[in-house]
Design a protein around this motif. Sequence first.
Motif, mmCIF file in Angstrom:
data_model
loop_
_atom_site.group_PDB
_atom_site.id
_atom_site.type_symbol
_atom_site.label_atom_id
_atom_site.label_comp_id
_atom_site.label_asym_id
_atom_site.label_seq_id
_atom_site.Cartn_x
_atom_site.Cartn_y
_atom_site.Cartn_z
ATOM 1 N N LYS A 212 1.130 -1.162 -0.097
ATOM 2 C CA LYS A 212 -0.055 0.107 0.297
ATOM 3 C C LYS A 212 0.918 0.699 0.092
ATOM 4 N N ASP A 213 0.226 1.911 -0.360
ATOM 5 C CA ASP A 213 1.091 3.784 -0.685
ATOM 6 C C ASP A 213 1.525 4.215 0.651
ATOM 7 N N SER A 214 0.581 3.807 1.309
ATOM 8 C CA SER A 214 0.721 4.183 3.109
ATOM 9 C C SER A 214 2.018 3.041 3.854
ATOM 10 N N VAL A 215 2.621 2.362 3.087
ATOM 11 C CA VAL A 215 3.405 1.145 4.006
ATOM 12 C C VAL A 215 4.764 2.479 2.939
ATOM 13 N N PRO A 216 5.430 2.203 5.282
ATOM 14 C CA PRO A 216 7.112 3.030 4.586
ATOM 15 C C PRO A 216 7.477 2.070 4.025
ATOM 16 N N PRO A 217 8.665 2.312 2.733
ATOM 17 C CA PRO A 217 9.309 2.110 2.044
ATOM 18 C C PRO A 217 10.857 1.328 2.807
ATOM 19 N N GLY A 218 11.137 -0.183 2.414
ATOM 20 C CA GLY A 218 11.924 -0.814 3.254
ATOM 21 C C GLY A 218 11.718 -1.622 4.315
ATOM 22 N N LEU A 219 10.009 -1.314 5.096
ATOM 23 C CA LEU A 219 9.961 -2.247 5.872
ATOM 24 C C LEU A 219 9.905 -3.173 6.339
ATOM 25 N N VAL A 220 10.791 -3.245 7.977
ATOM 26 C CA VAL A 220 11.053 -4.753 8.053
ATOM 27 C C VAL A 220 9.693 -5.030 9.885
ATOM 28 N N CYS A 221 9.494 -5.995 9.336
ATOM 29 C CA CYS A 221 8.462 -6.689 10.537
ATOM 30 C C CYS A 221 9.542 -7.622 11.430
ATOM 31 N N VAL A 222 9.371 -7.031 12.878
ATOM 32 C CA VAL A 222 10.156 -8.463 13.613
ATOM 33 C C VAL A 222 9.047 -8.769 14.589
ATOM 34 N N GLY A 223 8.830 -9.455 15.002
ATOM 35 C CA GLY A 223 7.862 -10.604 15.833
ATOM 36 C C GLY A 223 8.715 -10.218 16.886
ATOM 37 N N THR A 248 17.229 -8.956 21.024
ATOM 38 C CA THR A 248 16.246 -8.298 19.967
ATOM 39 C C THR A 248 16.424 -6.910 20.036
ATOM 40 N N THR A 249 16.781 -6.290 21.157
ATOM 41 C CA THR A 249 16.266 -4.852 21.166
ATOM 42 C C THR A 249 17.852 -3.993 20.295
ATOM 43 N N ARG A 250 19.073 -4.310 20.269
ATOM 44 C CA ARG A 250 20.430 -4.110 19.289
ATOM 45 C C ARG A 250 19.886 -4.530 18.279
ATOM 46 N N PHE A 251 19.457 -5.541 17.639
ATOM 47 C CA PHE A 251 18.707 -5.345 15.915
ATOM 48 C C PHE A 251 18.347 -4.500 15.814
ATOM 49 N N VAL A 252 17.298 -4.138 16.896
ATOM 50 C CA VAL A 252 16.209 -2.855 16.049
ATOM 51 C C VAL A 252 16.814 -2.208 16.114
ATOM 52 N N ARG A 253 18.084 -1.541 16.975
ATOM 53 C CA ARG A 253 18.339 -0.207 16.738
ATOM 54 C C ARG A 253 19.584 0.179 15.881
ATOM 55 N N ALA A 254 19.631 -1.389 15.618
ATOM 56 C CA ALA A 254 20.711 -1.727 14.122
ATOM 57 C C ALA A 254 20.003 -1.116 12.637
ATOM 58 N N LEU A 255 18.707 -1.695 12.903
ATOM 59 C CA LEU A 255 18.039 -1.236 11.415
ATOM 60 C C LEU A 255 17.424 0.031 11.450
ATOM 61 N N VAL A 256 17.702 0.223 12.572
ATOM 62 C CA VAL A 256 16.619 2.126 12.681
ATOM 63 C C VAL A 256 17.766 2.699 12.517
ATOM 64 N N GLY A 259 18.378 3.241 8.635
ATOM 65 C CA GLY A 259 17.166 4.422 8.888
ATOM 66 C C GLY A 259 15.944 3.237 7.671
ATOM 67 N N ARG A 260 16.155 1.827 8.156
ATOM 68 C CA ARG A 260 14.526 1.052 8.146
ATOM 69 C C ARG A 260 13.641 1.143 8.868
ATOM 70 N N PRO A 261 12.523 1.376 8.815
ATOM 71 C CA PRO A 261 11.350 1.202 9.634
ATOM 72 C C PRO A 261 11.180 -0.504 10.301
ATOM 73 N N VAL A 262 10.350 -0.036 11.439
ATOM 74 C CA VAL A 262 10.046 -1.469 11.856
ATOM 75 C C VAL A 262 9.414 -0.798 12.256
ATOM 76 N N ARG A 263 7.994 -2.573 12.529
ATOM 77 C CA ARG A 263 7.237 -2.500 12.179
ATOM 78 C C ARG A 263 7.188 -4.131 13.623
ATOM 79 N N LEU A 264 7.108 -4.043 15.337
ATOM 80 C CA LEU A 264 6.880 -4.482 16.052
ATOM 81 C C LEU A 264 5.583 -5.856 16.381
ATOM 82 N N LEU A 265 6.069 -6.878 15.853
ATOM 83 C CA LEU A 265 4.280 -8.269 15.770
ATOM 84 C C LEU A 265 4.870 -8.793 17.594
ATOM 85 N N THR A 266 3.153 -9.159 17.647
ATOM 86 C CA THR A 266 3.071 -9.769 18.715
ATOM 87 C C THR A 266 2.106 -11.643 18.431
#
Length: 413
Positions: A212-223, A248-256, A259-266
Amino acid sequence: MTPGNQTPVRVGVFGLLGSGNLGNDGSLAALLGYLRAAHPDAVVDALCGGPDVVTARYGIPATRLHWYRGEYRTASRAGAMAAKGLGKLVDAVRTAAWVRRHDVVIVPGMGVLEATLPLRPWGFPYALFLLCASGRLLRTPVALVSVGAAAIGSRPTRALVRWSARLAAYRSYRDAPSRDAMREMGVDTARDEVYPDLAFALPTPEAAGPHKDSVPPGLVCVGVMAFHGSDDDRARAEQIHRRYLDGTTRFVRALVEDGRPVRLLTGDACDAPVVAAILDAVDSPLVTAAESSSLADLMKETAAADTVVAIRYHNLICALKVGTPTLAVSYAAKSDALMARMGLCAYRHPAREVDADRLLEQFRALEQQATELRRVLAERNAVAARQLDDQFAALTMALFPAPHHAHALREAR
């Protein structure tokens, strides 16, 4: 009326359903889809953990699994301990009475024969044993359908699980290691089959496809998950959790930082503190958290992403089913078997030893192969769909009266 003007078949479904675990509820949704297509006149109700949720969401009557409402809380006072003990006796009578009202009882998917997460023998394992024993005594077939199993260290839990499996009238497993584990625990599995997890039978959401147009490019979902190791890891549960959360926190920080947007999933209500801890530690507008109430919601989230890194088993299934390249943070053999089935065996990382640098390296390798992996996943998903058609046909032949067979076969065509 049912085929041949027969009395409608009374089907009971059993499990920790409606209790906040999206994977368990997804298994129920898949089973109900099969029943409504192949056996539309069946009368269905549930004995489950969250009856109000199951009734509201799926439109079937439901009864609470345990008489004692505090079953899964630690009992420290004498009154609570006495109530919990009394509940075990009451549940034996309640379960038998519920089973008696049905022609067939089905346990849809779920890891009901494993203890890969902390588990007390007198909780769900005891409830499952009561179900299967009641089915055998009352001659109501109990079916364990595409369930997960694993070797169990605790003797009481292992005994209850072994006898539950032995007393069931029908067994199938969601992967070969599950069947192997039950054979090693003394169950005759010669006639038991292996099929994909029931969640692969769920419809793929329409959102799976173009972003979708609203989804940022390069999005990574991290469950993420409130991971504390297995039932055998209780002594070092907090140490395991801290290492998992830190990595996991360090990995998410490295993605950010890239410049990568991250979406956390549960995948369960108990995962919320992990999401909160990561959001607080990284503190970036690039990190957001999804609010998913079903596997369909999770599939939409993973379909919108470029890549997925996840630990929960059904987070992985959702991502793989919609064809998104996925890296598993694996905590049990079931995740390894799933990744092998879907052709992504090389993309696994141990949950007990999360190394952010190594995980980032594997993630980049995954992205480099994304185009080829999407092709592989499309092929493997087609195979899984055919295998689950076979599973449902086998279930009809094994459990339902003969007049229902012709109707089910017509619906499958």
